[in-house]
Design a protein around this motif. Structure first.
Motif, PDB file in Angstrom:
ATOM      1  N   LEU A  68       0.821  -1.133  -0.257  1.00  0.00           N
ATOM      2  CA  LEU A  68      -0.236  -0.065  -0.371  1.00  0.00           C
ATOM      3  C   LEU A  68       1.043   1.259  -0.269  1.00  0.00           C
ATOM      4  O   LEU A  68       0.458   2.206  -0.538  1.00  0.00           O
ATOM      5  N   ARG A 126       5.327   0.429  -1.802  1.00  0.00           N
ATOM      6  CA  ARG A 126       5.586   0.466  -3.835  1.00  0.00           C
ATOM      7  C   ARG A 126       5.174   1.104  -4.313  1.00  0.00           C
ATOM      8  O   ARG A 126       6.236   2.030  -5.263  1.00  0.00           O
ATOM      9  N   LYS A 157       2.339   4.989 -13.468  1.00  0.00           N
ATOM     10  CA  LYS A 157       0.693   4.143 -12.890  1.00  0.00           C
ATOM     11  C   LYS A 157       1.705   3.332 -11.867  1.00  0.00           C
ATOM     12  O   LYS A 157       2.044   1.744 -11.720  1.00  0.00           O
ATOM     13  N   PRO A 158       1.761   4.724 -10.805  1.00  0.00           N
ATOM     14  CA  PRO A 158       2.330   3.430  -8.937  1.00  0.00           C
ATOM     15  C   PRO A 158       1.260   2.910  -8.329  1.00  0.00           C
ATOM     16  O   PRO A 158       1.537   1.971  -7.576  1.00  0.00           O
ATOM     17  N   PHE A 159       0.163   2.267  -8.892  1.00  0.00           N
ATOM     18  CA  PHE A 159      -0.937   2.188  -7.646  1.00  0.00           C
ATOM     19  C   PHE A 159      -1.449   0.843  -7.749  1.00  0.00           C
ATOM     20  O   PHE A 159      -1.468   0.561  -9.238  1.00  0.00           O
ATOM     21  N   LEU A 160      -1.423  -0.357  -7.197  1.00  0.00           N
ATOM     22  CA  LEU A 160      -1.976  -1.441  -7.636  1.00  0.00           C
ATOM     23  C   LEU A 160      -3.394  -1.174  -8.088  1.00  0.00           C
ATOM     24  O   LEU A 160      -3.995  -0.974  -8.011  1.00  0.00           O
ATOM     25  N   PRO A 161      -3.577  -1.947  -9.709  1.00  0.00           N
ATOM     26  CA  PRO A 161      -4.372  -2.594 -10.246  1.00  0.00           C
ATOM     27  C   PRO A 161      -5.571  -2.657  -9.327  1.00  0.00           C
ATOM     28  O   PRO A 161      -5.413  -3.770  -8.707  1.00  0.00           O
ATOM     29  N   HIS A 162      -6.394  -1.925  -9.571  1.00  0.00           N
ATOM     30  CA  HIS A 162      -7.912  -2.156  -8.899  1.00  0.00           C
ATOM     31  C   HIS A 162      -8.898  -2.629  -9.711  1.00  0.00           C
ATOM     32  O   HIS A 162      -8.865  -2.820 -11.266  1.00  0.00           O
ATOM     33  N   LEU A 220      -7.941  -5.492  -4.845  1.00  0.00           N
ATOM     34  CA  LEU A 220      -6.014  -5.009  -5.278  1.00  0.00           C
ATOM     35  C   LEU A 220      -5.943  -6.058  -5.850  1.00  0.00           C
ATOM     36  O   LEU A 220      -5.493  -7.147  -5.696  1.00  0.00           O
ATOM     37  N   LEU A 221      -5.167  -6.162  -7.329  1.00  0.00           N
ATOM     38  CA  LEU A 221      -4.799  -7.277  -7.571  1.00  0.00           C
ATOM     39  C   LEU A 221      -2.883  -7.346  -7.590  1.00  0.00           C
ATOM     40  O   LEU A 221      -2.357  -6.214  -7.252  1.00  0.00           O
ATOM     41  N   GLY A 280      -0.586  -9.053  -8.716  1.00  0.00           N
ATOM     42  CA  GLY A 280       0.720  -9.374  -9.671  1.00  0.00           C
ATOM     43  C   GLY A 280      -0.178 -10.680  -9.956  1.00  0.00           C
ATOM     44  O   GLY A 280      -0.493 -11.293  -9.578  1.00  0.00           O
TER      45      GLY A 280
END
Lengths: 414, 414
Positions: free
Chosen positions: B315, B318, B329-334, B401-402, B404
């Motif tokens: 959170l 990363r 695009k620094p955030f976890l894919p949603h 939140l994905l 990986g």
């Protein structure tokens, strides 16, 4: 005269490739080098978790029997005889109305069978009082309550992700057993190809498929041997392919699999005595994708077209390599999403479209002509449209294969 | 007396961290080493694509004017004067009713302005006939039709994926400019910690957070310095943290951030003169996650609890590291998905639940007690349940939140 090839359905082609994937040997690697490898042994608990009765809170270890009858109007006082943090073990044993100050994670001292959290106490120097009775084992994490010694925690064949590393560390696997990595070679064919560092000359283009496949392998944690580029001459190409195939578990070639006058791969496979599993797949792009097997080694003949080459790798090479490593989950992750743009082309064959998936909707990455070139880099997914269909429109739910979530989202969404 | 901390909402905490992330320098790396790096220059087309008028098919290059009037009853014959493959350039120029046999990808010869595909011809040795007129530029891929020289194809700040590598290769970027990797240190605190290779002794557990974070960084392509484990003693811990912080852009510690008697990080931050951005977040697990900044460097104080540590990294650490590298695009894919199991616990704080997402539904990876330990390795996603809610049931749509998609699916789904 153009050779007539019979296209195989994609699923059948995938099945056929998978049925020819053998098993690689295993090896042990240092835990710190094991990320991304395929576990080749079950991860079994070598100890109970927790390994001892422990305190889940900061507070006081007590004997529950001493708390009988405690109430707001009849508080029971305790005398603090020791003070331990996580990792420490008290040498003392609790007697009646004694307590030991204890921190989260510390082992319960001898005699204690409950923990009073700080917020359940009124402290006063070396003593405190309680206003309620405690049950035996109240606020205690019991030895083995999460996992018992000997239990299988993670099965063989799982990919070692950061969480797996945590478990391997917990159970002392400093040298876990993993599948060996396959030896993969890449050989690009085509007289039109220049190296990346070369200046362009008339009629030629730079070889982009070789470096791209190298990166697709790297994304899987697999190194490769680059066999450079072979010229479009049957004898020399045969020698190059034959040598590379003998040195690898899996040789990937790009180009030369179609039916053009200088597409020598079909003749090379024949001369090598390779068994051609298929040389035409009912898919776009990549219908000329050819897979052969010789001496138990894979020969993947991918199209020279970059999109077709990319797709052929993800659909056929990737799962085959993962199966060789014993992976339980060799296929691209699948989801469905709503099309956010019309796609009205007919799909005589199953169509794989490089696409941008945002977690809800999906759109072709190269829908507009101006995006055709950049789509190969912009896509994070493949839309799959079944053969024999046409006229997909905005709002239709379509199949999506996810290509890897190295890249994230531009916004924090929750 | 327990220190009273004011919890910050997750989104505010993320924003605060991001606002303190500076920019790293850039460097050039060899193309073959650039996979997974963040592009630090726009990828501009250094040539037209295609770089010349070319044939998209195997067939014959012709002059369209010669085909005027062709029909099934009045076929027009052509004489084949040359034969070229991709990469070859014919030295000949077409005259009336002459053709050059040409393969896919080859440059159109002088004089030609159209291509007849093999299947549009009837061949007869060194000649063939056509039964229809061809338009000027029919079956020709025009120079620059995909991309014009000088066009920006991919913006700076994109992650270099295999497709980006293909584009970099196409345009001759053999040494692309990328963001430098941050120097990240990991220091685990806690007297209870043993190394992975150690035998268990009473009261102690093995350090799993250090190796886990190392793998979380590795998943991002970022190496780290391991500062080993610091004992729970304020002076020695201060020295260790101070030294490590000076040697890194970002120091991640695990443990020691709570309010226990041996949780020294708060005192260390104070002694270092670090600015504490927050020391309590309205989230579970990981409410004690603390982030501080000293001399422009990040100090991430993650919880010693493995799930909380993992979540705190994904959170906060990363996206901060990605922003430092200039990632767009620094955030976890949603995404969102349907819960496939009830989750009835109350969520006083925003809850992050390690979960298994299958592309459609999502379920807590450690819902059953027996899965609690393995959930850290089984999850490929985080379910996010907003604070102030309770009673989510099967079929509810929840935020996901994905984490990986290194691992795939067990079945071929399309």
């Amino acid at each position: 005269m153009v050779e007539k090839r019979i296209p195989m359905q994609v699923k059948d082609a995938v099945d056929l490739v998978m049925s020819h994937a053998g098993s690689l040997e295993t090896e042990s690697v240092a835990l710190e080098d094991s990320y991304g490898r395929i576990l080749a042994q079950p991860l079994t608990a070598t100890t109970d978790v927790p390994p001892f009765n422990r305190s889940p809170y900061d507070g006081y270890a007590i004997r529950s029997a001493d708390t009988a009858g405690a109430s707001g109007t009849s508080r029971i006082p305790f005398n603090v005889i020791d003070h331990i943090g996580a990792g420490e073990v008290s040498r003392k044993t609790l007697n009646a109305f004694e307590a030991i100050r204890i921190m989260t994670g510390a082992q319960l001292p001898a005699g204690a069978d409950a923990v009073a959290m700080f917020e359940q106490t009124v402290e006063n120097g070396q003593s405190f009082t309680l206003r309620k009775p405690f049950n035996k084992l109240e606020n205690v994490s019991l030895q083995g309550e999460d996992v018992a010694h000997g239990e299988e925690v993670i099965e063989s064949g799982n990919l070692i992700n950061p969480g797996t590393i945590a478990l391997l560390a917990t159970f002392g696997y400093s040298q876990p057993q993993v599948a060996k990595l396959p030896t993969v070679g890449i050989l690009s064919t085509g007289t039109e190809l220049l190296s990346v560092g070369d200046a362009l000359v008339p009629g030629k283009i730079r070889n982009s498929n070789g470096p791209m496949i190298m990166a697709q392998l790297k994304r899987m944690g697999i190194p490769c041997k680059m066999y450079g580029m072979s010229i479009d001459n049957l004898d020399e190409s045969f020698e190059a392919v034959q040598k590379a195939a003998q040195e690898t578990d899996c040789l990937i070639t790009t180009g030369g699999v179609s039916v053009g006058d200088f597409d020598f791969l079909p003749a090379i496979y024949e001369r090598m005595g390779a068994k051609v599993l298929f040389n035409k797949v009912a898919m776009r792009p990549g219908s000329v994708t050819t897979v052969a097997v010789a001496d138990g080694r894979f020969l993947f003949g991918l199209s020279g077209n970059p999109s077709a080459c990319f797709t052929g790798f993800e659909l056929f090479v990737r799962p085959a390599l993962l199966k060789m490593m014993g992976a339980e989950k060799p296929f691209l992750p699948h989801t469905t999403a709503f099309l956010s743009e019309d796609f009205e082309k007919a799909n005589p064959f199953t169509r794989f479209i490089r696409a941008v998936y945002d977690g809800e909707t999906v759109r072709p990455a190269g829908f507009n002509k101006s995006n055709a070139v950049s789509s190969i880099a912009r896509g994070n997914a493949l839309i799959v449209l079944p053969g024999g269909t046409r006229g997909f429109v905005k709002g239709d739910r379509v199949d999506v294969l996810l290509l890897g979530v190295e890249e994230g989202a531009a916004k924090w969404m929750v």
